[in-house]
Design an enzyme around this catalytic site. Structure first.
Site, PDB file in Angstrom:
ATOM      1  N   LYS A  26       3.227 -19.795 -24.192  1.00  0.00           N
ATOM      2  CA  LYS A  26       1.973 -20.721 -24.525  1.00  0.00           C
ATOM      3  C   LYS A  26       0.634 -20.140 -24.454  1.00  0.00           C
ATOM      4  CE  LYS A  26       0.549 -25.644 -23.795  1.00  0.00           C
ATOM      5  NZ  LYS A  26       0.416 -26.747 -23.130  1.00  0.00           N
ATOM      6  N   SER A  32       1.411 -30.956 -25.702  1.00  0.00           N
ATOM      7  CA  SER A  32       0.683 -29.828 -26.158  1.00  0.00           C
ATOM      8  C   SER A  32       1.505 -28.583 -26.412  1.00  0.00           C
ATOM      9  CB  SER A  32      -0.664 -29.508 -25.532  1.00  0.00           C
ATOM     10  OG  SER A  32      -0.192 -28.982 -24.403  1.00  0.00           O
ATOM     11  N   SER A  81       2.989 -32.257 -21.303  1.00  0.00           N
ATOM     12  CA  SER A  81       3.141 -31.219 -22.301  1.00  0.00           C
ATOM     13  C   SER A  81       4.103 -30.215 -22.116  1.00  0.00           C
ATOM     14  CB  SER A  81       1.603 -30.449 -22.313  1.00  0.00           C
ATOM     15  OG  SER A  81       0.560 -31.463 -22.736  1.00  0.00           O
TER      16      SER A  81
END
Lengths: 501, 99
Positions: A84, A159, A183
């Site tokens: 990420k 996210s 997330s």
């Protein structure tokens, strides 16, 4: 449970690592297969913001060299991973999905990246996310949304939607996410993958660009519970560079995933996270999963957590408050974007112009919300009250865990929604995290794993397991038992049903 | 009831160093109002006798030995800066011209 077929991109991380150790496949072959897959599907999925093929092949080559030299390889050596874009990696762009950090190349590695490198995991690149991790759909990424591999018109969650989409699109067997209010878990739920938010303090935050420091936690993502456990055990553990890192042994999550046994366990359904507001197919798959767990020897009881009703409100005061403070560092002075430095504007004007240009709508919204909640005259009513609700939520968890070993709920109230459906309706977007947020406020560990497709839309449903702090191993005991029972029922993993793209 | 006015949003933007446009101010005034009215529910159960929690773990100060360790590479850090000069970050003027 190996995923059948000879395509290297469709194997589990555990199977790939074993193949690399035995020489059945080289790390370079495995990495190349995933890079080829990215080349052929990522224009449609948009899971990655940055792919460094050359660096990935180089690190794969060094794994093969170590093997040839007779070195003992780690449990995931040579296996590719999607990272990420909120974790720093030295010399590699780290944007956090924001224009503010476009082209920023950090001068240091995060703890998580150091540990991945030390374990000889091959990092393929950086994955898309909502800007500074604020969102539940990746639609708030400054670089455009990621698409759900199950239906490209739908969101992959957020996210960490890029990391989850990379797994579901078979672009990588492992990924790293971060979970501030869901997330990791909500993207896992809507993409039919597995994700774990470890106990707060379980994985060091050094080099994790902060959203809300008292809530942020990095964690492992994969397509099976065992792969998730293997990655968890690599990234978890004490680091003195994070003042909130827990200095205690990491729970044995790999052994728990291998044991996969719920006999004699007491599993609590959270009354407040069940029933109204949950899509019919989500509720149905949740109930079926409970029946399976009961059949496997667990005792299912219902417990009340009355303060959970207020968790969303508390979260959307605490998170913006911390975010408004954390994001003050993006002032255009030491790194990142700078706008209006033309000799006529003062430093304050340059800061305001830079932040106006560099931040997207959701980030600005939350910064102002936090600035308001912390301002004198409102502090007690908003931030102060939210902190008290946090105490009540922790008490609810503590009292529930006196009578049960784990708590369960659907991970998200619905399956993946359409891109564009909620993008300018903040409250509707915030509701996606209603079941995941309480865990972040209390600092517990939690997992989401896929438990079937909703009959009405054919999209994946996630099942959430919540454990007390530092009892992360219980997530894997329950998750692996449920996964194994579902595998026996279907004859394959749910992810095998994802469209070919 | 309105929780927040457009003028308050403009003031917040100044505090938060966001040079918002007029359109943004209108948009955010309406949205923040809706959000604040929703989250304000927390005060319903936050009674005086409940202690506040700022953090999920009990925090205590952590000391370490005062040992010099390598810091970030200066050239690498400055290379990532928007502007630099003489081995330092270059920043815009910090005083107003009128002063």
């Amino acid at each position: 449970m190996p995923i059948t077929g000879s395509d290297l991109t469709r194997q589990t991380a555990a199977v790939l690592a074993e193949a690399i150790r035995t020489g059945e496949a080289s790390a370079v072959e495995v990495t190349q297969a995933h890079l080829d897959r990215i080349s052929s599907v990522d224009d449609r999925v948009h899971a990655f913001l940055y792919v460094d093929a050359e660096a990935a092949i180089d690190s794969a080559r060094s794994v093969d060299a170590k093997r040839s030299a007779g070195e003992v390889l780690g449990p995931l050596a040579g296996v590719p991973l999607a990272l990420k874009d909120v974790l720093t990696m030295r010399g590699v762009p780290t944007t956090c999905g924001s224009r503010m950090l476009e082209n920023w190349r950090p001068p240091y590695d995060s703890s998580v990246v150091e540990r991945l490198r030390a374990a000889d995991i091959v990092i393929l690149g950086k994955t898309n996310m909502d800007e500074f991790a604020m969102g539940s759909s990746t639609e708030h990424s400054a670089y455009g949304p990621s698409h759900n591999p199950w239906d490209l018109d739908r969101i992959p969650g957020g996210s960490g939607g890029g990391s989850a989409a990379a797994l579901a699109a078979f672009e990588a067997p492992l990924a790293i996410g971060t979970d501030t209010g869901g997330s990791i878990r909500q993207p896992a739920a809507v993409t039919g993958t597995v994700g774990v938010k470890p106990t707060y303090g379980g994985v060091p935050r050094y080099g994790l660009v902060a959203l809300a420091s008292s809530l942020d936690q990095a964690g492992p993502c994969a397509r099976t519970v065992m792969d998730t456990a293997l990655l968890h055990s690599i990234i978890a553990g004490y680091d003195p560079r994070d003042s909130t890192s827990i200095n205690a042994p990491v729970p044995n999550v790999v052994a728990a995933a291998a044991k996969a046994d719920v006999r004699g366990m007491r599993i609590g359904i959270v009354a407040e996270l069940n029933g109204e507001g949950y899509q019919a197919g989500v509720a149905q798959r949740f109930r079926e999963s409970l029946a399976i767990l009961e059949h496997l020897g667990a005792e299912i009881v219902e417990v009340g957590c009355p303060s959970f009703e207020y968790a969303l409100g508390a979260y959307y005061l605490i998170l913006p408050s911390e975010a408004s403070s954390n994001l003050a560092r993006f002032d255009g002075m030491r790194y990142g974007l700078r706008v209006g430095d033309d000799g006529s504007h003062s430093v304050e004007q340059v800061m305001s112009l830079t932040r106006e240009a560099g931040f997207g709508a959701e980030v600005k919204r939350r910064i102002m919300l936090g600035t308001y909640a912390l301002s004198s005259g409102y502090y007690d009513a908003y931030y102060g009250s939210a902190q008290k609700v946090r105490t009540l939520i922790m008490r609810d968890f503590a009292s529930a865990f006196e009578s049960v070993d784990v708590l369960v709920s659907p991970t998200a109230p619905t399956t993946a929604f359409k891109i564009g459906e909620k993008v300018d309706d903040p409250l509707a977007m915030y509701l996606n995290d209603i079941a995941t947020i309480p865990v972040n406020l209390a600092g517990n560990a939690a997992m989401s794993l896929p438990v079937g497709l909703a009959p009405e839309d054919g999209l994946p449903v996630g099942f959430q397991i919540m454990a007390p702090p530092m009892a992360d191993d219980r997530l894997y005991l329950v998750g692996a038992a449920l996964e194994s029972a579902l595998y026996d029922q279907w004859g394959h993993l749910l992810i095998e049903e994802a469209p070919a793209l | 009831m309105t929780a927040i006015t457009r003028a308050e949003v403009a003031h917040l933007a100044t505090l938060a160093r966001l040079d918002l446009t007029e359109t943004e101010l209108d948009h955010y005034a309406q949205q923040l109002d809706v959000i604040l009215q929703s989250v304000a529910r927390v005060s319903e159960i936050a009674t005086a006798d409940i202690p506040a929690t700022s953090h999920p773990l009990p925090l205590e100060n952590v000391f370490r030995d005062d040992i010099a360790r390598p810091c970030l590479d200066r050239a690498e850090v400055l290379a990532a800066a928007p502007a630099h000069e003489d081995d330092r970050f270059r920043v815009p003027r910090i005083l107003d011209e009128e002063v």
